[in-house]
Scaffold this active site. Structure first.
Site, mmCIF file in Angstrom:
data_model
loop_
_atom_site.group_PDB
_atom_site.id
_atom_site.type_symbol
_atom_site.label_atom_id
_atom_site.label_comp_id
_atom_site.label_asym_id
_atom_site.label_seq_id
_atom_site.Cartn_x
_atom_site.Cartn_y
_atom_site.Cartn_z
ATOM 1 N N ARG A 102 -5.368 7.189 -4.683
ATOM 2 C CA ARG A 102 -6.626 7.205 -3.918
ATOM 3 C C ARG A 102 -6.776 7.497 -2.559
ATOM 4 N NH1 ARG A 102 -9.690 1.345 -2.461
ATOM 5 N NH2 ARG A 102 -8.372 1.307 -0.685
ATOM 6 N N CYS A 104 -9.449 7.370 0.812
ATOM 7 C CA CYS A 104 -10.416 6.427 1.300
ATOM 8 C C CYS A 104 -10.479 7.108 2.870
ATOM 9 C CB CYS A 104 -10.560 5.026 1.249
ATOM 10 S SG CYS A 104 -11.978 4.205 1.590
#
Length: 124
Positions: A102, A104
């Protein structure tokens, strides 16, 4: 050859793009914001409510592609305010239990004044 994915269980594209594309054994979703497809607009005004709607939209798009959040390998997440990270992360964790890779980041602004946007790459 890539195949377009479309479902009425998630908001339609608000520009010249598809909800997702399948290429080989992978599905690439476009970024989903918290538009409720039944209403056609963002209804939640807080990060928690918007994150829940984004996850529902992503789940619907992935399902239409023959995949699911459990098969996610990479997500890219955008927050209008990085101070909302803890709230976002708690809800995100309920959906992405497989812990895909991920990124972010905070974005200066998101479409339609959204607070959250997430895109996914998943296996089929």
């Amino acid at each position: 050859m890539a195949t377009k994915v479309a479902t009425d269980k998630a908001p339609g594209a608000i520009g010249p793009y598809s909800q997702a594309m399948v290429c080989g054994n992978l599905v690439f979703t476009s970024g989903q914001i918290a538009i409720d497809p039944a209403v056609g607009d963002i209804v939640a005004k807080d990060v928690a409510g918007q994150t829940e709607q984004v996850m529902k939209n992503l789940s619907a798009v992935l399902e239409a592609a023959g995949s699911s959040v459990e098969k996610a390998v990479k997500t890219t997440c955008f927050l209008a305010d990085i101070a909302d990270f803890a709230v976002f992360n708690e809800i995100y964790g309920k959906y992405f239990t497989g812990k895909p890779a991920r990124s972010c980041v905070a974005a200066k602004a998101l479409p339609k004044g959204a607070l959250v946007e997430v895109e996914v790459i998943a296996e089929i």
